[in-house]
Write a protein that holds these residues in place. Structure first.
Motif, PDB file in Angstrom:
ATOM      1  N   ALA A 223     -28.418  31.581  38.004  1.00 30.24           N
ATOM      2  CA  ALA A 223     -27.035  31.260  37.675  1.00 30.24           C
ATOM      3  C   ALA A 223     -26.594  31.981  36.405  1.00 30.24           C
ATOM      4  O   ALA A 223     -25.479  32.514  36.325  1.00 30.24           O
ATOM      5  N   ALA A 224     -27.472  32.015  35.392  1.00 30.27           N
ATOM      6  CA  ALA A 224     -27.140  32.685  34.139  1.00 30.27           C
ATOM      7  C   ALA A 224     -26.971  34.186  34.325  1.00 30.27           C
ATOM      8  O   ALA A 224     -26.289  34.850  33.540  1.00 30.27           O
ATOM      9  N   ALA A 225     -27.604  34.731  35.366  1.00 30.94           N
ATOM     10  CA  ALA A 225     -27.491  36.160  35.668  1.00 30.94           C
ATOM     11  C   ALA A 225     -26.380  36.449  36.668  1.00 30.94           C
ATOM     12  O   ALA A 225     -26.196  37.598  37.085  1.00 30.94           O
ATOM     13  N   GLY A 226     -25.653  35.408  37.079  1.00 33.75           N
ATOM     14  CA  GLY A 226     -24.579  35.596  38.049  1.00 33.75           C
ATOM     15  C   GLY A 226     -25.063  35.804  39.460  1.00 33.75           C
ATOM     16  O   GLY A 226     -24.373  36.405  40.287  1.00 33.75           O
ATOM     17  N   ILE A 227     -26.259  35.288  39.763  1.00 34.16           N
ATOM     18  CA  ILE A 227     -26.863  35.477  41.077  1.00 34.16           C
ATOM     19  C   ILE A 227     -26.901  34.148  41.822  1.00 34.16           C
ATOM     20  O   ILE A 227     -27.622  33.226  41.424  1.00 34.16           O
ATOM     21  N   PRO A 228     -26.149  33.999  42.908  1.00 33.29           N
ATOM     22  CA  PRO A 228     -26.253  32.784  43.723  1.00 33.29           C
ATOM     23  C   PRO A 228     -27.501  32.863  44.600  1.00 33.29           C
ATOM     24  O   PRO A 228     -27.732  33.869  45.276  1.00 33.29           O
ATOM     25  N   LEU A 229     -28.308  31.830  44.583  1.00 36.30           N
ATOM     26  CA  LEU A 229     -29.527  31.853  45.389  1.00 36.30           C
ATOM     27  C   LEU A 229     -29.225  31.841  46.879  1.00 36.30           C
ATOM     28  O   LEU A 229     -29.991  32.374  47.686  1.00 36.30           O
ATOM     29  N   THR A 230     -28.129  31.199  47.240  1.00 35.78           N
ATOM     30  CA  THR A 230     -27.663  31.241  48.627  1.00 35.78           C
ATOM     31  C   THR A 230     -26.240  31.793  48.622  1.00 35.78           C
ATOM     32  O   THR A 230     -25.487  31.599  47.660  1.00 35.78           O
TER      33      THR A 230
END
Length: 268
Positions: free
Chosen positions: A138-145
């Protein structure tokens, strides 16, 4: 039916009680309100090597604070000794807190400590923490899904107690499952993990993100691919702790500029 809740109530630990508390991923602002309140009532705190040490300033003055986490160049405190100290503190009538990075029950050995306390007849509670498995992406702007990209997530540890690739994890099966892989403590074994996933059929072009010291002012994010991640990570010389995200979502990096194979320092 068991109506007992293992979650810590609002008041904090009682004398003779142990609380297993998640300190979150590093940013003290991500500590739960219940955890912060409990730290103000502790007599004894045994803490991990936390990336966000500001959390320790919340502990009440006069409490005994003991570092039991692993640090590079220092002999680690064994789990048996930690368990024994928790039991001894509780039997002495102290309000004891075991402060752990992330969430106590997500690759944190909180279950082992709870089991040891059960065996010793010591009452305990747990306060869940924000796990790095969700906070770092989340802190990297990456949604896991992400709809149309990934509809499943696998959380896995990158090394066992001896520092080796876990023998109980079939990485080639994980490669065929698809979706997103979030690997904890995987930086030191990234070369082996990449080879196993490639052997299982994952494409060398699969996006990979390595998120180091997530949610802290020193956060760095390396965007690379499965085929080049080992060399890129070695060149970047990233600090630990780091979480490795493998899968198509790792290419998204929403809300932030990025450059492939270049670590990005994020100001929080």
């Amino acid at each position: 039916m068991n109506k007992h809740s293992a979650l810590g109530p609002a008041h904090g630990p009682l004398p003779g009680e142990v609380w297993l508390i998640g300190a979150g991923p590093g940013d003290p602002g991500l500590l739960t309100l219940r955890a912060a309140e409990a730290l103000k009532r502790a007599d004894l705190v045994l803490h991990d090597a936390l990336p966000g040490r500001a959390v320790l300033r919340l502990i009440r003055p006069g409490a005994e604070i003991v570092a039991v986490g692993k640090r590079k160049g220092a002999a680690p405190v064994s789990q048996a000794r930690i368990n024994a100290r928790l039991v001894a503190g509780a039997r002495a009538g102290l309000r004891v807190i075991r402060l752990k990075g992330g969430d106590p029950f997500v690759f944190g050995r909180g279950g082992e400590e709870a089991q040891a306390l059960d065996e010793a007849g010591i009452p305990w509670k747990v306060v869940p923490g924000v796990t790095a498995g969700t906070a770092a992406p989340a802190a990297a702007g990456i949604p896991l899904t992400h709809r149309g990209v990934a509809s499943a997530v696998t959380f896995v540890t990158g090394h066992d107690e001896g520092g080796n690739l876990p023998g109980a994890v079939d990485w080639q099966v994980l490669a065929r499952l698809g979706g997103t892989i979030a690997a904890f403590m995987a930086l030191s074994r990234l070369d082996e993990i990449a080879l196993q996933l490639l052997a299982g059929g994952r494409s060398p072009a699969t996006p990979v993100a390595v998120i180091a010291q997530a949610t802290t002012p020193d956060q760095q994010v390396l965007h690379t691919t499965l085929g080049t991640c080992t060399l890129d990570a070695r060149r970047a010389n990233l600090p630990t702790p780091a979480l490795v995200v493998i899968g198509e979502v790792a290419s998204l990096a929403l809300g932030a500029p990025r450059a492939a194979a270049v670590p990005r320092r994020v100001a929080l």
